[in-house]
Design a protein around this motif. Structure first.
Motif, PDB file in Angstrom:
ATOM      1  N   UNK A 180     -14.035 -13.632 -14.251  1.00 51.13           N
ATOM      2  CA  UNK A 180     -14.491 -12.531 -13.405  1.00 51.13           C
ATOM      3  C   UNK A 180     -13.426 -11.468 -13.441  1.00 51.13           C
ATOM      4  N   UNK A 181     -13.694 -10.392 -14.136  1.00 51.54           N
ATOM      5  CA  UNK A 181     -12.631  -9.408 -14.308  1.00 51.54           C
ATOM      6  C   UNK A 181     -13.250  -8.067 -14.670  1.00 51.54           C
ATOM      7  N   UNK A 182     -12.579  -7.028 -14.296  1.00 52.14           N
ATOM      8  CA  UNK A 182     -12.994  -5.691 -14.690  1.00 52.14           C
ATOM      9  C   UNK A 182     -11.797  -5.025 -15.349  1.00 52.14           C
ATOM     10  N   UNK A 183     -11.992  -4.511 -16.550  1.00 47.84           N
ATOM     11  CA  UNK A 183     -10.883  -3.870 -17.255  1.00 47.84           C
ATOM     12  C   UNK A 183     -11.273  -2.443 -17.636  1.00 47.84           C
ATOM     13  N   UNK A 235       3.664  -0.606 -24.711  1.00 48.01           N
ATOM     14  CA  UNK A 235       4.506  -0.712 -23.518  1.00 48.01           C
ATOM     15  C   UNK A 235       3.759  -1.491 -22.445  1.00 48.01           C
ATOM     16  N   UNK A 236       4.402  -2.527 -21.956  1.00 52.03           N
ATOM     17  CA  UNK A 236       3.818  -3.336 -20.885  1.00 52.03           C
ATOM     18  C   UNK A 236       4.506  -2.933 -19.586  1.00 52.03           C
ATOM     19  N   UNK A 237       3.696  -2.589 -18.579  1.00 59.88           N
ATOM     20  CA  UNK A 237       4.269  -2.072 -17.326  1.00 59.88           C
ATOM     21  C   UNK A 237       3.779  -2.898 -16.137  1.00 59.88           C
ATOM     22  N   UNK A 238       4.493  -3.978 -15.829  1.00 66.26           N
ATOM     23  CA  UNK A 238       4.087  -4.769 -14.668  1.00 66.26           C
ATOM     24  C   UNK A 238       4.505  -4.091 -13.361  1.00 66.26           C
ATOM     25  N   UNK A 239       3.737  -4.325 -12.312  1.00 64.40           N
ATOM     26  CA  UNK A 239       4.067  -3.814 -10.983  1.00 64.40           C
ATOM     27  C   UNK A 239       4.911  -4.857 -10.274  1.00 64.40           C
ATOM     28  N   UNK A 280       0.730 -12.690 -18.186  1.00 64.62           N
ATOM     29  CA  UNK A 280       1.002 -11.249 -18.145  1.00 64.62           C
ATOM     30  C   UNK A 280      -0.259 -10.450 -18.471  1.00 64.62           C
ATOM     31  N   UNK A 281      -0.967 -10.874 -19.493  1.00 62.37           N
ATOM     32  CA  UNK A 281      -2.177 -10.126 -19.885  1.00 62.37           C
ATOM     33  C   UNK A 281      -3.243 -10.146 -18.796  1.00 62.37           C
ATOM     34  N   UNK A 282      -3.281 -11.248 -18.057  1.00 63.89           N
ATOM     35  CA  UNK A 282      -4.268 -11.342 -16.976  1.00 63.89           C
ATOM     36  C   UNK A 282      -4.007 -10.302 -15.881  1.00 63.89           C
ATOM     37  N   UNK A 283      -2.780  -9.815 -15.818  1.00 65.47           N
ATOM     38  CA  UNK A 283      -2.431  -8.816 -14.786  1.00 65.47           C
ATOM     39  C   UNK A 283      -2.928  -7.420 -15.145  1.00 65.47           C
ATOM     40  N   UNK A 284      -3.263  -7.218 -16.421  1.00 61.01           N
ATOM     41  CA  UNK A 284      -3.561  -5.858 -16.880  1.00 61.01           C
ATOM     42  C   UNK A 284      -4.895  -5.364 -16.313  1.00 61.01           C
ATOM     43  N   UNK A 285      -4.828  -4.209 -15.642  1.00 58.55           N
ATOM     44  CA  UNK A 285      -6.050  -3.617 -15.090  1.00 58.55           C
ATOM     45  C   UNK A 285      -6.499  -2.413 -15.920  1.00 58.55           C
ATOM     46  N   UNK A 286      -5.543  -1.666 -16.464  1.00 51.77           N
ATOM     47  CA  UNK A 286      -5.855  -0.450 -17.219  1.00 51.77           C
ATOM     48  C   UNK A 286      -5.069  -0.436 -18.524  1.00 51.77           C
ATOM     49  N   UNK A 287      -5.767  -0.103 -19.596  1.00 55.82           N
ATOM     50  CA  UNK A 287      -5.138  -0.022 -20.910  1.00 55.82           C
ATOM     51  C   UNK A 287      -5.325   1.393 -21.437  1.00 55.82           C
ATOM     52  N   UNK A 288      -4.258   1.996 -21.925  1.00 54.18           N
ATOM     53  CA  UNK A 288      -4.326   3.361 -22.442  1.00 54.18           C
ATOM     54  C   UNK A 288      -3.987   3.315 -23.931  1.00 54.18           C
ATOM     55  N   UNK A 328      -0.675  -5.016 -13.891  1.00 53.00           N
ATOM     56  CA  UNK A 328       0.110  -4.347 -14.930  1.00 53.00           C
ATOM     57  C   UNK A 328      -0.740  -3.312 -15.635  1.00 53.00           C
ATOM     58  N   UNK A 329      -0.053  -2.372 -16.282  1.00 51.98           N
ATOM     59  CA  UNK A 329      -0.704  -1.380 -17.138  1.00 51.98           C
ATOM     60  C   UNK A 329      -0.211  -1.620 -18.557  1.00 51.98           C
ATOM     61  N   UNK A 330      -1.016  -1.181 -19.499  1.00 51.14           N
ATOM     62  CA  UNK A 330      -0.638  -1.335 -20.898  1.00 51.14           C
ATOM     63  C   UNK A 330      -0.809   0.007 -21.588  1.00 51.14           C
ATOM     64  N   UNK A 331       0.246   0.486 -22.229  1.00 51.56           N
ATOM     65  CA  UNK A 331       0.158   1.677 -23.063  1.00 51.56           C
ATOM     66  C   UNK A 331       0.120   1.189 -24.504  1.00 51.56           C
ATOM     67  N   UNK A 332      -0.953   1.393 -25.172  1.00 50.50           N
ATOM     68  CA  UNK A 332      -1.239   0.965 -26.541  1.00 50.50           C
ATOM     69  C   UNK A 332      -1.610  -0.517 -26.590  1.00 50.50           C
ATOM     70  N   UNK A 333      -2.416  -0.809 -27.599  1.00 45.85           N
ATOM     71  CA  UNK A 333      -3.028  -2.131 -27.674  1.00 45.85           C
ATOM     72  C   UNK A 333      -2.933  -2.672 -29.097  1.00 45.85           C
TER      73      UNK A 333
END
Ligand SMILES: [Zn+2]
Ligand SMILES: [Zn+2]
Length: 368
Positions: free
Chosen positions: A106-109, A50-54, A75-83, A60-65
């Motif tokens: 430069x990114x923190x995930x 599930x991709x959850x953009x703000x 879209x992927x560049x927006x992802x900060x947290x992956x569950x 964005x958040x990602x549920x499952x990878x």
């Protein structure tokens, strides 16, 4: 921005599904758009996720990878947290795709997963040769959080250090919450898939609706500035602060007006309860799991839940530690969710998708 009339300030079923107008007896017109727009990444026979953009920021958040190749780099560049619910291949193979994209930036995930997750992340990271990346201009930080019973262990890795662990893992207590921010929180529960599997719920702390009448009174047009305004409220910015409303008028002249943020909020916004989105997949339909799933999903606006097998093949579902469509529908009914989205179907039902959906929906509607 979509124009919506609300009815008795209740969010009826279908509101999240379609984003379409809801009929109303209330004459008050407001602009309403949920701040999260979750969407399944793949079709129901492909990898779940599930991709959850703000809506109010580039995040964005990602549920499952699992397979995430359908998501754009943007879209992927927006992802900060992956569950990651668990590390079966269909839920975790996308790690490489994500890493490939983020490397050199430069990114923190932040990644979250169940028991054994840190070891799995390290196994992935150690599969590659990193002899040159310490000289890269940019640094990628990876934080892996593993839920282990009532604890969470967080290990940090840096591209500067060839993705070797940075220090010892941080130890935190797990009481059901994974992240908690100004605008939303993510809660989790450990479910049984013969291994730990994480059930997830996203709770928006509140929702901001824009009152059209208020805009009219202040002679303000709809525009991009409303997104900035919502962002300011979600971020909890000081209400005494001055807020700039900027727009282009019909003659393309840039216009500006200033308001104290709090005054603008009073005049044009209505704060209502936020939405709740729950994601449950890969669990056996045991009484314990079902009780926990119902609890997690309780009163969700939307429930994404696996419906892997038809109930006539419940024995097989049990052997494989998956839910049947009927069990999925019953969980949704007992949790009183507003909208149900069954997904993650077993490939044996290819071409019979409708039967799974129908079985889930029938159980959802009837509660039996
Ligand atoms: Zn799966
Ligand atoms: Zn699985």
């Amino acid at each position: 921005m979509s124009k919506v009339r609300i009815h008795n300030r209740n969010y009826g079923p279908g509101y999240l599904a379609s984003g379409q107008a809801i009929s109303s007896t209330d004459s008050e017109e407001i602009f309403m758009k949920p701040s999260f727009h979750p969407r399944l990444i793949n079709d129901n026979f492909s990898d779940p996720g599930l991709f959850i953009p703000f809506l109010f920021e580039r995040r964005a958040l990602l549920f499952d990878l699992g397979d995430i190749s359908k998501l754009s780099a943007r879209d992927l560049m927006k992802v900060s947290h992956v569950f990651v619910t668990h590390t079966h291949m269909d839920h975790f193979i996308g790690f490489d795709t994500l890493l490939r994209l983020l490397l050199g930036r430069d990114k923190e995930i932040h990644l979250f997963g169940p028991l054994g997750f840190i070891q799995k992340i390290e196994a992935k990271l150690s599969a590659y040769t990193w002899n040159l990346i310490e000289n890269y201009e940019n640094t990628l930080f990876i934080n892996a959080a593993e839920i282990k019973g009532k604890k969470i262990f967080v290990q940090r890795y840096s591209s500067r250090d060839r993705f070797r662990p940075v220090g010892a893992p941080q130890e935190l207590t797990f009481k059901g919450n994974l992240i908690s921010e100004q605008a939303f929180s993510i809660d989790a529960v450990l479910l049984d898939h013969k291994i730990d599997c994480i059930g997830l719920t996203l709770k928006e702390n509140f929702s901001i609706n824009i009152i059209k009448e208020g805009l009219k009174e202040l002679d303000l047009p709809v525009g991009q500035w409303l997104r900035e305004f919502k962002k300011a409220i979600y971020e909890g910015r000081n209400l005494a602060q001055r807020f700039k409303v900027i727009w282009q008028d019909e003659d393309k002249v840039v216009r500006e007006k200033y308001f104290p943020l709090g005054e603008l909020k009073e005049r044009i916004a209505r704060i209502s309860p936020g939405q709740k989105i729950t994601y449950i997949t890969d669990i056996i339909g045991s009484p314990e799991n079902i009780a926990k799933a119902v609890d997690l999903a309780l009163d969700s606006n939307r429930l994404f839940i696996e419906a892997a097998f038809l109930d006539e093949e419940r024995d097989m579902a049990q052997r494989k530690y998956h839910l049947t469509a009927k069990e999925a529908g019953l969980i949704a009914a007992r949790a009183k969710v507003k909208e149900l989205t069954p997904f993650h179907f077993s490939p044996r039902y290819f071409g019979r998708e409708k039967e799974l959906v129908q079985e889930a929906m029938t159980a959802f509607r009837s509660g039996t």
